[in-house]
Design a protein around this motif. Sequence first.
Motif, PDB file in Angstrom:
ATOM      1  N   CYS A 179       0.867  -1.175   0.000  1.00  0.00           N
ATOM      2  CA  CYS A 179       0.000   0.000   0.000  1.00  0.00           C
ATOM      3  C   CYS A 179       0.907   1.230   0.000  1.00  0.00           C
ATOM      4  CB  CYS A 179      -0.902   0.002   1.232  1.00  0.00           C
ATOM      5  SG  CYS A 179      -2.006   1.425   1.298  1.00  0.00           S
ATOM      6  N   HIS A 197      -5.259  -2.050   6.844  1.00  0.00           N
ATOM      7  CA  HIS A 197      -5.085  -0.640   6.500  1.00  0.00           C
ATOM      8  C   HIS A 197      -5.456   0.202   7.708  1.00  0.00           C
ATOM      9  CE1 HIS A 197      -4.340  -1.127   2.227  1.00  0.00           C
ATOM     10  NE2 HIS A 197      -5.320  -2.001   2.174  1.00  0.00           N
ATOM     11  N   LYS A 198      -4.662   1.197   7.941  1.00  0.00           N
ATOM     12  CA  LYS A 198      -4.968   2.079   9.069  1.00  0.00           C
ATOM     13  C   LYS A 198      -5.423   3.416   8.533  1.00  0.00           C
ATOM     14  CE  LYS A 198      -1.388  -0.310  11.496  1.00  0.00           C
ATOM     15  NZ  LYS A 198       0.050  -0.414  11.485  1.00  0.00           N
ATOM     16  N   HIS A 199      -5.958   3.367   7.414  1.00  0.00           N
ATOM     17  CA  HIS A 199      -6.387   4.620   6.794  1.00  0.00           C
ATOM     18  C   HIS A 199      -7.537   4.314   5.863  1.00  0.00           C
ATOM     19  CE1 HIS A 199      -4.671   3.335   2.938  1.00  0.00           C
ATOM     20  NE2 HIS A 199      -3.855   2.651   3.719  1.00  0.00           N
ATOM     21  N   CYS A 244       1.425   2.579   6.216  1.00  0.00           N
ATOM     22  CA  CYS A 244       0.477   1.478   6.043  1.00  0.00           C
ATOM     23  C   CYS A 244       1.265   0.287   5.510  1.00  0.00           C
ATOM     24  CB  CYS A 244      -0.630   1.849   5.067  1.00  0.00           C
ATOM     25  SG  CYS A 244      -1.796   0.504   4.812  1.00  0.00           S
ATOM     26  N   SER A 274      -8.620  -5.898   6.782  1.00  0.00           N
ATOM     27  CA  SER A 274      -8.276  -5.329   5.500  1.00  0.00           C
ATOM     28  C   SER A 274      -8.475  -6.309   4.373  1.00  0.00           C
ATOM     29  CB  SER A 274      -6.825  -4.904   5.503  1.00  0.00           C
ATOM     30  OG  SER A 274      -6.709  -3.723   6.187  1.00  0.00           O
TER      31      SER A 274
END
Length: 322
Positions: A169, A198-200, A174, A226
């Motif tokens: 990513c 994913h942290k977004h 990320c 994710s």
Amino acid sequence: MMPPSSCDDPKASNACAFMDMLALPDFSSSLFDWPQNIAATSAPPPPLQPTNPIPSPPAGSEVLNTPPSPNSSSVSSSSNEAAANKATENETEAEEETVDAGKAEEDKDQDKAKKQLKPKKKNQKKQREPRVAFMTKSEVDHLDDGYRWRKYGQKAVKNSPHPRSYYRCTTANCGVKKRVERSSEDPSVVMTTYEGTHKHPSPAAASRVGLGLGFVHEVSGFGGTSGVASANYALRQHQQDHLAVLYNSTSSTTPLDVVNNSSSINYGNTSSLSGFLQNPENLRAFVPSRVVNPHTFLTDNGLLQDIIVPSQMRKEGNGDCV
DNA sequence: CGACTTTGACCGGCGC
DNA sequence: GCGCCGGTCAAAGTCG
């Protein structure tokens, strides 16, 4: 751009189909307290929350199934474990280093050195990132799942004419990765494996509010979302009508769940991932130990609800949804 | 010019 | 110990 979401799709009975197709043991009465009439249960998904907008797989492809090969659990975990652990370590270190932005330069150099010399910590079997894999029937290798990926490697796959591609990513901090490869048996089938969470928000999701990119988040207990989300997204996007297998490699080799959307593919060779999955026996053996809590699944609009299961598929197993 | 892909090399884990 | 293999790196090339 984005194909219409299929959340409201009448394929709601996917859960049912899921079980049917897998010919799984009667979980409904043993492991969990499965809801009755799953099909009917898959009520309209609650408003999706922008929680964890996850990726979404492919566009222009049919989700088939995943590829964990029976013998080699390569896809799922074991063999990858090592490397994965390694990677994780690197990532962890990287993160620590990045904490101090001012050291960016330094870090870079250090990174290099690290790579070359590798004074890595040992005995630190880091936990594998949650992984989810699925197969899609597509002409394109790299399916659009709503996130932006950068290819960082490609390797020839043993016993397969098709190479495996590695993507990361592109979002800062990320560490989600994605592996893509074509089935050696059926070149039209693309096996995608998501690793990490994913942290977004997904870039695509951002512009797609209300599309339903949050459901995966509901599938708790998986250790990660994710990949699941991605898979879901993919499925939704392409309205696949094949088998989709999602598994959590975090737990060694046990897939999280398997979703079957069709049986149109016949992989005779069980030595291959796809072939393996095609064998109900294998699936059965794979799933039980860690079957997703049906409740979570169904009531939370988890995977199954999102995975499209053609009606034709629903009769694969016993035919009826409990 | 930045973002992304290609590709050969490198590294560590694993099996023999 | 050695070789194989999967995964990753990073320089160079490509593209818009």
